[in-house]
Scaffold this active site. Structure first.
Site, short mmCIF file in Angstrom:
data_model
loop_
_atom_site.label_atom_id
_atom_site.label_comp_id
_atom_site.label_asym_id
_atom_site.label_seq_id
_atom_site.Cartn_x
_atom_site.Cartn_y
_atom_site.Cartn_z
N LYS A 118 -1.62 95.98 -19.05
CA LYS A 118 -1.13 95.21 -20.19
C LYS A 118 0.19 95.75 -20.71
O LYS A 118 1.11 94.98 -21.00
CB LYS A 118 -2.15 95.29 -21.33
CG LYS A 118 -3.14 94.17 -21.36
CD LYS A 118 -3.53 93.91 -22.83
CE LYS A 118 -4.28 92.62 -22.93
NZ LYS A 118 -5.63 92.76 -22.38
N GLU A 202 -1.03 95.88 -31.68
CA GLU A 202 -0.31 94.64 -32.00
C GLU A 202 -0.66 94.19 -33.41
O GLU A 202 -1.73 94.51 -33.92
CB GLU A 202 -0.74 93.51 -31.05
CG GLU A 202 -0.28 93.68 -29.63
CD GLU A 202 -0.77 92.55 -28.72
OE1 GLU A 202 -1.58 91.70 -29.18
OE2 GLU A 202 -0.36 92.52 -27.56
N HIS A 237 -15.14 85.32 -25.69
CA HIS A 237 -14.13 85.32 -24.63
C HIS A 237 -14.54 84.51 -23.41
O HIS A 237 -13.94 84.61 -22.35
CB HIS A 237 -13.73 86.74 -24.24
CG HIS A 237 -13.27 87.54 -25.42
ND1 HIS A 237 -12.19 87.17 -26.17
CD2 HIS A 237 -13.78 88.65 -26.00
CE1 HIS A 237 -12.04 88.02 -27.17
NE2 HIS A 237 -12.99 88.94 -27.10
N ARG A 294 -4.25 83.36 -10.61
CA ARG A 294 -5.21 82.64 -9.76
C ARG A 294 -5.28 81.18 -10.21
O ARG A 294 -4.70 80.81 -11.22
CB ARG A 294 -6.59 83.26 -9.93
CG ARG A 294 -7.04 83.22 -11.39
CD ARG A 294 -8.50 83.47 -11.63
NE ARG A 294 -8.86 83.11 -12.97
CZ ARG A 294 -8.81 83.91 -14.04
NH1 ARG A 294 -8.37 85.14 -13.92
NH2 ARG A 294 -9.16 83.46 -15.22
#
Ligand code: MV4
Length: 634
Positions: A118, A202, A237, A294
């Site tokens: 990340k 963040e 999620h 993907r």
């Protein structure tokens, strides 16, 4: 241009079937691979050639790189499509295939790797001028650095593991006083979960939308975006409903997000289909989240609004062809919504369900309707894999048309044997806030209470209709049950019958008029002695309590027939000494206002009769004794 005539699909279920559909239509031969658990699966039957991987667990089958490569070589395939999940974002797998001279239908291993970390991805995106959430993603992992960064951006802040993805190991921190401890524990967790303690921090975006851009790049440096999808309706999620385009997204924002996504793809030398995920806040600012390297589960909504076949594009790009359209030529028409039908139990915390699909009926495709599935009635839903059964996709000229069409498709879906989220999906799509497109990632959490409301208790009308339907449906002949077959009992008079039914935890003795065959608002399918009904949007499994089966347990001795319940003997149909076949009617008993025929359990000779017409008998009383006679005794 390389030759691509035989394709191995390193996946299972709906996505394997989906990929084969396009590959076959383009004239390619398709090779499936399968685990032991998938021996009879649809993707195996639909392939031109299928190779067993053995094992059942993913690590022994679909995640096993050596086995997949061996299968590809043995089959003579030139290329491997990984689908989604499993090995689709495994850089090592992509590299191994390339090293073996096989084509990986996906980006170069280096592009997968670039998005693996990340922090590194954010650094790359920063250079490519892709907007990032304000934050810190540097090497220094000291508390003071994080404290200063958090203070600069203001609380609340979000700690994310650099090696993580999909929301794993994230921690919201509300105030500076909580930062030190949160950072320490997040680092510890990240180390044990990912083998890498590094974190980034963040600004925490409140109630954002998840809007992602579909990108496509060829091997010649061309890259376009195929517009966006809104995937805000998620649970833990896990996406539940996706749609395209994102409702209310202004054209200039679509353009800005699309161009940022293309910059992101180009910055990492991307090739093929990819998705750049953004957070979109209430003020219309968007921020890069991650890139999925993907084909995504939700790609059909993009296909529905563009009229393009993304798998066909993937295969063309893999062959070395140029993208067939320029950015200006990419169509966008109407609106599409996809709902994921999962084998899971919403009433038990969405626990994945497994078992046999006793009943599986999906809506027909065509006319703005598409169903992508990889299962069929009778299949075992295995606990080893993702429990998604099917994707239902509806297209309409506008969002409301698509929404109503999808609701109609869900109403035409019947699954029994395993619990599904079908009714939950209906409530989601039917929710007024969903209808008004008030979407954000907190939607399900905020409305969980209404979405999971227990069904109304089953009222008289349900039991009446279920009883009448039960009477009018017959069991499949493969599962003989004298009770359920409808031949073992008859209504006593023209106007009333009695059935004892159970459904879930409820049990009811229902007196009803069997002759009133019309006016049923219930629908259902009979399998054996189970009647699967749809009633006011929900599905129920109804069974008749079988008095004969209960009597079976109470029988005094093998071959002797006992009264299944208190009742009166209407007729004795045999005499002592008679030789009877298995299933022959012996005695007719009237009980609970219904007639029940007692039948010979096997071929044999009647050795005793303990009742006469008109006798009142008690439950369990032996009425007839039959001595078994095997066929070879003349
Ligand atoms: C966020 C966020 C709010 N602020 N980052 C969740 C999955 C991972 N890809 C990133 N995620 C989030 N990152 C900041 N700075 C909220 C989420 C988030 C989320 C994002 C997309 C879809 C659903 C979500 C559910 C909860 C949190």
């Amino acid at each position: 241009m390389n030759i691509l005539s035989k394709l191995l699909i390193a996946n299972r279920g709906e996505i394997a079937c989906r990929i084969m559909r396009t590959a076959k239509s383009l004239g390619l031969e398709c090779v499936a691979v399968y685990s032991d658990a998938d021996r009879h699966a649809r993707h195996v039957r639909e392939a031109d050639l299928a190779i067993a991987l053995g094992g059942a667990k993913p690590g022994e089958s679909y995640l096993n790189i050596d086995k997949i490569i061996a299968a590809a070589k043995a089959s003579g395939a030139q290329a491997v499509h990984p689908g989604y999940g499993f090995l689709s974002e495994n850089a090592q797998f992509a590299q191994r295939l390339t090293d073996e001279g096989l084509v990986f239908i996906g980006p170069p291993a280096s592009a997968i790797e670039a998005m693996g970390s990340k922090a590194a991805a954010k650094a790359l995106m920063e250079t490519a001028q892709v907007p990032l959430v304000p934050g810190y993603h540097g090497e220094d992992q000291g508390y003071e650095t994080f404290r200063a960064a958090a203070q600069r951006m203001g609380y609340p802040v979000l700690l994310k593991p650099s090696a993580g993805g999909g929301g794993k190991g994230m921690k919201v921190v509300e105030e500076e006083a909580a930062l030190a401890q949160a950072l320490e524990s997040a680092q510890r967790e990240a180390l044990s979960a990912f083998g890498d303690a590094r974190m980034l921090v963040e600004k925490y975006v409140l109630e954002p939308r998840h809007v992602e851009i579909q990108v496509f790049a060829d091997q010649h440096g061309n890259c376009v975006y195929l517009h966006e999808r809104d995937c805000s309706i998620q649970r833990r999620h896990q996406k539940v409903i996706e749609e395209a385009p994102a409702p209310g997204l202004p054209a200039e924002l679509r353009l800005a997000m699309g161009e940022a996504a293309v910059r992101a793809a180009q910055a990492i030398g991307y090739v093929g289909a990819g998705t750049v995920e953004f957070l979109l806040d209430a003020r219309g600012s968007f921020y890069f989240m991650e890139m999925n390297t993907r084909l995504q589960v939700e790609h059909p909504v993009t296909e529905a609004i563009t009229g393009l076949d993304l798998v066909a594009w993937q295969l063309r790009v893999a062959r070395g062809e140029r993208l067939p359209l320029t950015q200006a030529q990419v169509p966008m028409h109407g609106h599409a919504i996809e709902a994921r039908l999962y084998a899971e139990d919403p009433d038990k915390g969405f626990l994945p369900a497994s078992g046999r699909l006793a009943l599986y009926k999906e809506p027909a495709g065509g006319d703005g309707r598409r169903v992508d599935s990889g299962v069929q009635e009778g299949d075992e839903v295995s606990p080893f894999y993702d429990p998604m059964l099917a994707k239902l996709i509806a297209w309409g000229e506008n969002r409301e048309e698509a929404r109503l069409r999808l609701l109609a498709m869900l109403a035409q879906t019947t699954v029994a044997g395993v619990k599904t989220n079908r009714h939950f999906l209906q409530r989601l799509l039917g929710h007024p806030h969903f209808a008004e497109a008030r979407l954000d990632t907190g939607f399900i959490g905020r409305h969980e209470h209404e979405l999971l409301q227990p069904a109304e208790p089953l009222g008289d009308e349900f039991w009446q209709q279920a009883a009448r339907l039960y009477l009018h449906t017959t069991a499949a002949p493969t599962q003989p049950s004298p009770w359920a077959s409808g031949t073992g009992w008859r209504s006593a008079g023209p106007s009333e019958a009695v059935l004892e039914l159970h459904c879930g935890d409820e049990r009811r003795r229902v007196a009803f008029d069997p002759a009133a065959g019309d006016g049923l608002t219930i629908t259902g399918v009979r399998r054996g002695d189970a009647l699967y009904v749809q009633w006011q949007g929900a599905q129920y499994e109804v069974r008749a309590v079988d008095p004969l089966a209960l009597a079976g347990a109470a029988q005094a001795a093998p071959g002797s027939l006992a009264a299944p319940m208190n009742g009166s003997v209407v007729k004795v149909l045999v005499e002592v000494g008679d030789v009877v076949d298995a299933g022959a009617s012996l005695v007719v008993l009237e009980a609970m206002k219904m007639e029940h025929t007692l039948r010979a359990p096997s071929k044999g000779r009647v050795t005793a009769i303990a009742c006469r017409t008109g006798d009142l008998v008690n439950e369990g009383a032996v009425l007839v004794a039959v001595e078994e006679e095997s066929d070879d005794v003349a």
